[in-house]
Design an enzyme around this catalytic site. Sequence first.
Site, PDB file in Angstrom:
ATOM      1  N   GLN A 195       2.815   7.533  15.518  1.00  0.00           N
ATOM      2  CA  GLN A 195       2.069   8.790  15.690  1.00  0.00           C
ATOM      3  C   GLN A 195       1.771   9.383  14.321  1.00  0.00           C
ATOM      4  O   GLN A 195       2.519   9.187  13.361  1.00  0.00           O
ATOM      5  CB  GLN A 195       2.862   9.779  16.531  1.00  0.00           C
ATOM      6  CG  GLN A 195       4.252  10.032  16.001  1.00  0.00           C
ATOM      7  CD  GLN A 195       5.027  11.044  16.846  1.00  0.00           C
ATOM      8  OE1 GLN A 195       4.581  11.484  17.896  1.00  0.00           O
ATOM      9  NE2 GLN A 195       6.193  11.424  16.373  1.00  0.00           N
ATOM     10  N   ASN A 211     -14.104  -0.544  13.729  1.00  0.00           N
ATOM     11  CA  ASN A 211     -13.960  -1.641  14.684  1.00  0.00           C
ATOM     12  C   ASN A 211     -14.507  -1.278  16.059  1.00  0.00           C
ATOM     13  O   ASN A 211     -15.325  -2.013  16.626  1.00  0.00           O
ATOM     14  CB  ASN A 211     -12.478  -2.009  14.859  1.00  0.00           C
ATOM     15  CG  ASN A 211     -12.062  -3.153  13.961  1.00  0.00           C
ATOM     16  OD1 ASN A 211     -12.776  -3.510  13.029  1.00  0.00           O
ATOM     17  ND2 ASN A 211     -10.897  -3.717  14.217  1.00  0.00           N
ATOM     18  N   PHE A 212     -14.062  -0.134  16.588  1.00  0.00           N
ATOM     19  CA  PHE A 212     -14.459   0.237  17.955  1.00  0.00           C
ATOM     20  C   PHE A 212     -15.977   0.441  18.042  1.00  0.00           C
ATOM     21  O   PHE A 212     -16.625   0.004  18.987  1.00  0.00           O
ATOM     22  CB  PHE A 212     -13.738   1.519  18.410  1.00  0.00           C
ATOM     23  CG  PHE A 212     -12.270   1.319  18.762  1.00  0.00           C
ATOM     24  CD1 PHE A 212     -11.665   0.074  18.675  1.00  0.00           C
ATOM     25  CD2 PHE A 212     -11.501   2.400  19.198  1.00  0.00           C
ATOM     26  CE1 PHE A 212     -10.317  -0.109  18.995  1.00  0.00           C
ATOM     27  CE2 PHE A 212     -10.157   2.233  19.532  1.00  0.00           C
ATOM     28  CZ  PHE A 212      -9.567   0.988  19.424  1.00  0.00           C
ATOM     29  N   VAL A 243      -9.838   1.343  12.645  1.00  0.00           N
ATOM     30  CA  VAL A 243     -10.042   1.473  14.085  1.00  0.00           C
ATOM     31  C   VAL A 243     -11.406   2.083  14.438  1.00  0.00           C
ATOM     32  O   VAL A 243     -12.078   1.604  15.364  1.00  0.00           O
ATOM     33  CB  VAL A 243      -8.865   2.245  14.735  1.00  0.00           C
ATOM     34  CG1 VAL A 243      -8.833   3.715  14.324  1.00  0.00           C
ATOM     35  CG2 VAL A 243      -8.895   2.103  16.238  1.00  0.00           C
ATOM     36  N   TYR A 286       0.842  -1.209   0.000  1.00  0.00           N
ATOM     37  CA  TYR A 286       0.000   0.000   0.000  1.00  0.00           C
ATOM     38  C   TYR A 286       0.875   1.255   0.000  1.00  0.00           C
ATOM     39  O   TYR A 286       0.737   2.116  -0.874  1.00  0.00           O
ATOM     40  CB  TYR A 286      -0.901  -0.037   1.238  1.00  0.00           C
ATOM     41  CG  TYR A 286      -1.892   1.099   1.325  1.00  0.00           C
ATOM     42  CD1 TYR A 286      -3.017   1.141   0.512  1.00  0.00           C
ATOM     43  CD2 TYR A 286      -1.716   2.133   2.244  1.00  0.00           C
ATOM     44  CE1 TYR A 286      -3.940   2.175   0.595  1.00  0.00           C
ATOM     45  CE2 TYR A 286      -2.630   3.174   2.346  1.00  0.00           C
ATOM     46  CZ  TYR A 286      -3.739   3.191   1.517  1.00  0.00           C
ATOM     47  OH  TYR A 286      -4.653   4.221   1.611  1.00  0.00           O
ATOM     48  N   GLY A 324      -1.909   1.130  23.038  1.00  0.00           N
ATOM     49  CA  GLY A 324      -2.938   2.150  22.828  1.00  0.00           C
ATOM     50  C   GLY A 324      -2.422   3.572  22.908  1.00  0.00           C
ATOM     51  O   GLY A 324      -3.203   4.527  22.853  1.00  0.00           O
ATOM     52  N   ASP A 336       3.312  -0.628  12.353  1.00  0.00           N
ATOM     53  CA  ASP A 336       2.190   0.262  12.684  1.00  0.00           C
ATOM     54  C   ASP A 336       2.765   1.631  13.105  1.00  0.00           C
ATOM     55  O   ASP A 336       3.528   1.710  14.069  1.00  0.00           O
ATOM     56  CB  ASP A 336       1.411  -0.363  13.853  1.00  0.00           C
ATOM     57  CG  ASP A 336       0.008   0.187  13.992  1.00  0.00           C
ATOM     58  OD1 ASP A 336      -0.916  -0.466  13.503  1.00  0.00           O
ATOM     59  OD2 ASP A 336      -0.145   1.258  14.601  1.00  0.00           O
ATOM     60  N   LYS A 359       1.362   3.578  -3.256  1.00  0.00           N
ATOM     61  CA  LYS A 359       0.878   4.959  -3.274  1.00  0.00           C
ATOM     62  C   LYS A 359       2.017   5.938  -3.530  1.00  0.00           C
ATOM     63  O   LYS A 359       1.827   6.983  -4.156  1.00  0.00           O
ATOM     64  CB  LYS A 359       0.206   5.290  -1.936  1.00  0.00           C
ATOM     65  CG  LYS A 359      -1.150   4.610  -1.747  1.00  0.00           C
ATOM     66  CD  LYS A 359      -2.235   5.301  -2.562  1.00  0.00           C
ATOM     67  CE  LYS A 359      -3.613   4.811  -2.199  1.00  0.00           C
ATOM     68  NZ  LYS A 359      -4.675   5.471  -2.964  1.00  0.00           N
ATOM     69  N   GLU A 414       4.172   1.786  -0.569  1.00  0.00           N
ATOM     70  CA  GLU A 414       5.058   1.986  -1.726  1.00  0.00           C
ATOM     71  C   GLU A 414       4.246   2.116  -3.011  1.00  0.00           C
ATOM     72  O   GLU A 414       4.636   2.835  -3.924  1.00  0.00           O
ATOM     73  CB  GLU A 414       6.074   0.842  -1.844  1.00  0.00           C
ATOM     74  CG  GLU A 414       7.045   0.753  -0.672  1.00  0.00           C
ATOM     75  CD  GLU A 414       8.098   1.866  -0.620  1.00  0.00           C
ATOM     76  OE1 GLU A 414       7.890   2.936  -1.234  1.00  0.00           O
ATOM     77  OE2 GLU A 414       9.114   1.667   0.049  1.00  0.00           O
TER      78      GLU A 414
END
Length: 318
Positions: free
Chosen positions: A276, A190-191, A187, A145, A207, A273, A149, A147
């Site tokens: 920030q 999902n939440f 996220v 994704y 988190g 991941d 983009k 690279e």
Amino acid sequence: MSKKVLVTGGAGFLGSHLCERLLEQGHDVLCVDNFFTGTKQNVMHLIGHPYFELMRHDVTFPLYVEVDEIYNLACPASPIHYQFDPVQTTKTSVHGAINMLGLAKRLKARILQASTSEVYGDPEVHPQHEGYWGKVNPIGIRSCYDEGKRCAETLFFDYHRQHNLDIKVVRIFNTYGPRMHPNDGRVVSNFIVQALKGEDITIYGDGTQTRSFCYVDDMVEAFLLMMQTKAGFVGPVNVGNSGEYSMLELAEKTLSLVGGKSKIVYQPLPQDDPRQRKPDITIAESKLGWSPTVPLDEGLERTIGYFKEHLFGHELSD
Ligand code: NAD
Ligand code: UDP
Ligand code: UDP
């Protein structure tokens, strides 16, 4: 003035809202999608509109149509979906960009690329501004994704320099709202879905990683404004909301808005991941006269309302 506008990925989350706004503005919209992550339901309410046309097509194959403007949004955007068939993800970004740029070149049409904050990878600069080149792993599980983009941006700028193509590049930061795919693993969806079903809220890692969340209506407004800027201005431009939240804060906020008995649980952090993320939107503010207007609580309320209806067929009364 009414234009013929092509939206690739038009049956997806952002694309369907964009098609809607373009129709409201009186344009003739051609929505092209292969329905990998998008659905006919997302644009069902537009089918039958005299200026809306839906076409099943994969952008990795050439497309010969006649339009005045192109928004290139086709690409799965959530890690679960873009990692499902990573080779196809790179093809969609790279071959898809080549085909849509070739189309724009033949038609001398203006073309906007939906790029991403992922081009900054796991950034060492905070907040991220457009001059930062990013820190991206070229061989990790997010690379198809990220690279893909990045290469699409390269192609856009080379078509601009080499063929004088009229391009616009926006770097989209995390965006949420109605019509997010309920199972795409992002996220916010999902939440909300977990909280509505009373299931555990899954936080990956501790988190403390942060993201900035932009409501879909604000994002679509930025696309439209960018498309209208004068020809010399090509971007890239960061578009997103500069409020920054940890995933723990987001979980707590979602729980307090939805209510219910869900518990927060911790699961392993996926590879690469980003720690920030927060956009520097100075350029969007000055060049587009744009800044986000929908606060997170209000956007979450609207998104929760959508998922209640979508998951349970009606607004819950609790
Ligand atoms: P989405 O998955 O809902 O939409 C993508 C659409 O593209 C889907 O309708 C899908 O079926 C379609 N598609 C995928 N591959 C295709 C192909 N080969 N040919 C034709 N159609 C294809 O995701 P979204 O959130 O609406 O994202 C839209 C665009 O914005 C994507 O390019 C994404 O990378 C970018 N973006 C989104 C976000 C975000 O937070 N939503 C953030 C950064 C960038
Ligand atoms: N293309 C397309 N529609 C068009 C024109 C071109 O899909 O109307 C595709 C075609 O597959 C081509 C690619 O865009 O390979 C790049 O076009 P370009 O003109 O840049 O290069 P070409 O490969 O044709 O020399
Ligand atoms: N995340 C999480 N729980 C989930 C889904 C995601 O804690 O159920 C985290 C994920 O690890 C990342 C952040 O939320 O740190 C944003 O994830 P998303 O997939 O929405 O977007 P991206 O990572 O592409 O910014």
